[in-house]
Design an enzyme around this catalytic site. Structure first.
Site, short mmCIF file in Angstrom:
data_model
loop_
_atom_site.label_atom_id
_atom_site.label_comp_id
_atom_site.label_asym_id
_atom_site.label_seq_id
_atom_site.Cartn_x
_atom_site.Cartn_y
_atom_site.Cartn_z
N PRO A 324 3.23 11.88 4.99
CA PRO A 324 4.05 12.61 4.02
C PRO A 324 3.65 12.19 2.61
O PRO A 324 3.49 11.00 2.34
CB PRO A 324 5.48 12.17 4.35
N THR A 326 4.57 13.09 -1.35
CA THR A 326 5.29 13.80 -2.40
C THR A 326 4.32 14.43 -3.39
O THR A 326 3.33 13.79 -3.74
CB THR A 326 6.24 12.82 -3.12
N GLN A 398 10.20 15.35 6.71
CA GLN A 398 10.69 14.02 6.37
C GLN A 398 11.86 14.13 5.41
O GLN A 398 11.79 14.89 4.43
CB GLN A 398 9.61 13.15 5.73
N CYS A 430 10.24 4.59 0.96
CA CYS A 430 10.09 5.00 -0.43
C CYS A 430 10.50 3.85 -1.37
O CYS A 430 11.61 3.34 -1.30
CB CYS A 430 10.93 6.23 -0.71
N ASP A 575 -4.44 2.13 3.98
CA ASP A 575 -5.82 1.89 3.55
C ASP A 575 -6.93 2.47 4.44
O ASP A 575 -8.06 1.96 4.38
CB ASP A 575 -6.10 0.39 3.41
N ALA A 597 -2.89 8.52 4.27
CA ALA A 597 -2.32 9.15 3.07
C ALA A 597 -3.41 9.32 2.00
O ALA A 597 -4.05 10.37 1.91
CB ALA A 597 -1.15 8.33 2.54
N ARG A 598 -3.67 8.27 1.21
CA ARG A 598 -4.60 8.42 0.09
C ARG A 598 -6.01 8.75 0.57
O ARG A 598 -6.75 9.47 -0.12
CB ARG A 598 -4.59 7.15 -0.76
C1 FMN Z 1 1.11 10.31 -4.04
C2 FMN Z 1 1.84 9.67 -2.91
C3 FMN Z 1 3.01 10.24 -2.44
C4 FMN Z 1 3.69 9.68 -1.36
N1 FMN Z 1 4.82 10.29 -0.88
C5 FMN Z 1 5.43 9.80 0.24
C6 FMN Z 1 6.53 10.47 0.83
O1 FMN Z 1 7.00 11.52 0.36
N2 FMN Z 1 7.08 9.93 1.95
C7 FMN Z 1 6.60 8.78 2.52
O2 FMN Z 1 7.11 8.34 3.53
N3 FMN Z 1 5.56 8.14 1.97
C8 FMN Z 1 4.96 8.62 0.86
N4 FMN Z 1 3.87 7.97 0.35
C9 FMN Z 1 3.33 6.79 1.06
C10 FMN Z 1 2.27 7.21 2.07
O3 FMN Z 1 2.78 8.09 3.03
C11 FMN Z 1 1.65 6.01 2.79
O4 FMN Z 1 2.63 5.34 3.52
C12 FMN Z 1 0.99 5.03 1.83
O5 FMN Z 1 0.30 5.71 0.81
C13 FMN Z 1 0.02 4.11 2.56
O6 FMN Z 1 -0.99 4.83 3.18
P1 FMN Z 1 -2.49 4.93 2.59
O7 FMN Z 1 -2.95 3.55 2.38
O8 FMN Z 1 -3.25 5.67 3.65
O9 FMN Z 1 -2.39 5.66 1.30
C14 FMN Z 1 3.19 8.50 -0.74
C15 FMN Z 1 2.02 7.93 -1.23
C16 FMN Z 1 1.35 8.49 -2.29
C17 FMN Z 1 0.08 7.85 -2.79
#
Ligand code: FMN
Ligand code: ZN
Ligand code: ZN
Length: 732
Positions: A324, A326, A398, A430, A575, A597-598
């Site tokens: 998810p 945002t 979510q 969050c 990551d 995510a990223r």
């Molecule tokens: C721009 C952005 C928006 C995010 N929005 C949400 C969200 O709406 N709900 C949520 O559970 N996590 C949100 N996250 C967290 C990610 O879902 C994820 O848990 C976190 O970035 C770690 O994963 P990654 O290392 O693959 O980025 C967001 C992260 C980023 C960078």
């Protein structure tokens, strides 16, 4: 009003001769890992055969800590390159899109009504508006010039009814991108934006009638003129969008007339139980809240409702998950990721109160593209009790909530109004202050009894829709609590066990391996994730053996990739930037799947990499092709009129702020790419590749112009990592 004569021609999307296509010979056989098929050969691959990057050879270059290992020939000394600082950027990004929730949640303590809020509205960043100078009345927007007047406001209408005047003075000239052809016309056969479309010229003509009069008429793709209203037949959004909620239902919600009888029944029972315990104040709060229950075990009363049988979902190595996100995880972006192999997708986090109040913007977050309503991949080898892949789907919603009543009612409403939901996930990760202070998001990690109560309640009222939860390691650094919480979620808290209630019944737990305090500093802690996963696996095995007294326990049912007896799946997150990371985490055998995510924002083809089990060295033109796809998805979803083009541009720029961080695999000296690394200044293998790596928002605008023409004069974009606002040089 200027014409769009300065629009740069769109770069060719098929072939970029400056970029050699090389063939990859993988350094180690990957086939069969994680049960994937041998990948089909890819057009663009990477030569990993070089001695210096073959594992185990003496010539393997040292990796300098924290620095992206870019091949020397691509390094440049450019002190003026302003790459955004990754970590600060991510923290900002995660918070940026979310509204100031104002009372959205904190309000709730005042009672079960709460005040109206502006859900989904961002009060801190401003994006201006892109509108026509003169606004054409909707009653004229999709009909031919001579169609009889149908505006219900008649002479009092403040919008323009004179089509020729609107076309002459009210709107900017047609876009010349996409070869001037309306992309909506191409997919839908006719354009629902009608005259307001920025490509209206491609679906309209002037027809001379027998009486000599000339009429401006809309035409369909097949050349026929539109008869009646071009948007009438399939509605504004056509058939490609699921979970569209009617205005009537939203009004019912706003008037608090939408039925939530299951929740009310259950909440009443909860209240009575608490009152028996004489501790109703603690209902809202913390661990102490449960003491009442604990002491009053003897007076335990059966809940009025039992959870319904849930639709089974599946998570496995073949179902990488798009997190998810945002702002970023909007439907056009998710659609792109699905087309590249994402098997599970999540909505942006929606706030419960605005949903419950029928707020349009919050409900818009629940919409899914039809491709997200198809089943995820599933290898039938993995036996999951009662799983029917045809009934599963990719998209889940979510939500964030801080109180049982809010979470329950929202869940009940969601399950009645949004038919295409794989699951409903409760956000417990969050980190944003406003959300946290109101007791939602990661604050729930410190109120485990309340959290369990919320989840149990959601599970009771959600009908056949499974409930899942996304957590972090904890709120504070060095005080991880996720392991204990996971135990509680699998077994049920002590008080619940005493009361004979069993676990809350979540279908999956996703753990982001960071604390709230940590934000994006340091790497995600995959050792901790693995520890939690082991624990969950162990508990599941024990539990399945105990529960399953009749049936002979099947070893396969107890393995990590199998969800037996409805026990929760466990998902790791943090990551992941390549299939190598994904494989490494999956290879412990303890996780059911991983969430990205990223990594997906930086390179959405990460899902394709995971599927094909190889690095994909996407050429700059291919990457531009994905941008084009996003734009097409965006125009289809947000509209091809001035407003829709502006919205598409805004969200494209948001995405480009991440995608610019991609360092092409082919210019890396050492693999795998890593999140913590920062690239020194480098140039790409072509001008386009260099442009795509630019961290300068002006270059992002340039990229947007390749598809959307010059920005509207009132359009404005604030890069999230900068505090000040930047005006965009729009056409004069
Ligand atoms: C721009 C952005 C928006 C995010 N929005 C949400 C969200 O709406 N709900 C949520 O559970 N996590 C949100 N996250 C967290 C990610 O879902 C994820 O848990 C976190 O970035 C770690 O994963 P990654 O290392 O693959 O980025 C967001 C992260 C980023 C960078
Ligand atoms: Zn009107
Ligand atoms: Zn059009």
């Amino acid at each position: 009003m200027a014409e769009n004569g300065e629009v740069e021609p769109m770069a060719p999307l098929s072939n970029d001769p400056s970029e050699p296509i090389r063939t990859m010979k993988r350094s180690e056989p990957m086939a069969g890992r994680n049960g994937f098929e041998e990948p089909a050969s890819k057009r663009v691959k990477l030569d990993l055969d070089r001695a210096d990057i073959t594992e185990g050879t003496a010539t393997k270059p040292e990796r300098q800590k924290g620095v992206t290992p870019i091949k020397a020939e691509y390094l440049i000394d450019l002190s003026r390159t302003a790459e955004p600082t990754a970590q600060a950027d991510d923290d900002a990004a995660e918070s940026a899109g979310k509204p100031e929730y104002k009372q959205a949640q904190g309000q709730a303590s005042a009672g079960r009504g709460g005040q109206k809020t502006k859900g989904g509205q961002n009060h801190t960043r401003q994006f201006g508006s892109s509108r026509d100078a003169i606004q054409l009345c909707m009653s004229r927007a999709r009909v031919n010039e001579f169609a009889p007047p149908s505006c219900s406001f008649g002479a009092k209408c403040k919008f323009e009814h004179d089509l020729r005047k609107y076309l002459q003075d009210g709107k900017r000239g047609d876009l010349e991108t996409f070869e001037g052809m309306c992309p909506i016309l191409e997919v839908k056969g006719k354009c629902t934006a009608g005259w307001r479309c920025r490509f209206a010229g491609s679906h309209s003509k002037e027809v001379q009638h027998e009486d000599g009069r000339k009429e401006l008429m809309l035409v369909k793709k097949n050349g026929e003129t539109v008869d009646g209203d071009a948007g009438a037949e399939e509605g504004e959004e056509g058939i490609a969008v699921a979970n569209v909620v009617s205005v009537g239902d939203k009004i019912q919600l706003r008037k608090k007339k939408f039925p939530t009888s299951k929740s009310e029944q259950y909440l009443k029972w909860l209240d009575q139980r608490m009152n028996n315990g004489g501790n109703s104040k603690a209902e809202d709060g913390n661990d102490e809240a449960t003491n009442g229950v604990h002491e009053n075990r003897a007076r335990y009363r059966e809940p009025p409702l039992k959870p319904s049988e849930k639709r089974r979902i599946y998570y496995g190595p073949e179902t990488p998950i798009l997190a998810p996100l945002t702002t970023q995880g909007n439907m056009p972006f998710r659609r792109l990721c699905v087309s590249l192999g994402a098997q599970v997708t999540w909505s942006e986090m929606a706030m419960s109160l605005p949903l419950l109040q029928g707020e349009k913007q919050e409900w818009a977050l629940m919409k899914a593209h039809e491709s997200e309503t198809l089943p995820p991949k599933y290898t039938p080898k993995a036996i999951v009790q009662d799983y029917d892949n045809t009934k599963d789907l990719k998209f889940g919603a979510q939500i964030a909530a801080n109180k049982p009543w809010l979470a329950l009612k929202t869940t009940e409403v969601l399950t009645s109004l949004a038919p295409s939901l794989r699951a409903i996930d409760l956000n417990c990760g969050c980190p944003i202050d406003l959300v946290y202070r109101q007791g939602s998001g990661s604050a729930l990690l410190d109120a485990p009894a309340k959290l369990e109560k919320i989840l149990r309640g959601m599970n009771t009222v959600s009908g056949e829709v499974p409930i899942t939860v996304k957590i972090r390691m904890g709120t504070k650094d060095k005080h991880p609590t996720a392991e204990k919480l996971s135990r509680r979620l699998v077994l049920g808290g002590e008080e619940a066990q005493d009361a004979g209630e069993g676990p809350a019944g979540v279908a999956a737990i996703t753990l982001h391996g960071r604390s709230r305090q940590q934000r994006y500093t340091r790497s995600a802690d995959w050792e901790y994730i693995a520890d939690c996963a082991s624990l969950v696996q162990k508990l599941k095995t024990q539990k399945a053996q105990v529960t399953d007294t009749v049936r002979e326990p099947d070893a396969r049912d107890l393995s990590s990739s199998v969800n037996s007896a409805g026990l929760p799946y466990f998902i790791g997150n943090g990551d992941i930037l390549s299939h190598t990371d994904y494989n490494d985490h999956m290879s412990t055998g303890k996780l059911d799947s991983c969430m990205i995510a990223r990594g997906a924002l930086i390179k959405p083809w990460i899902f394709e990499e995971i599927e094909s089990q190889q690095y994909l060295d996407k050429s700059a033109s291919e990457r531009l092709g994905y941008i084009e796809r996003f734009v097409r998805n965006g125009l289809e979803y947000w509209g091809s009129d001035e407003v829709g083009v502006g919205t598409t541009r805004r969200f494209l720029l948001e995405w480009l702020s991440f995608s610019c961080r991609y360092v092409p695999i082919g210019i890396l000296e050492v693999l795998p790419p890593r999140f913590g690394d920062r690239p020194p200044a480098f140039r790409g293998r072509s001008e386009l590749e260099t442009l795509l790596s630019s961290g300068n928002y002006k270059d992002w605008i340039k990229i947007s112009e390749m598809f959307l023409g010059p920005a509207h004069k009132d359009f404005n974009f604030q890069p999230k990592h900068k505090s000040n606002s930047y005006e965009i040089e729009a056409e004069g």
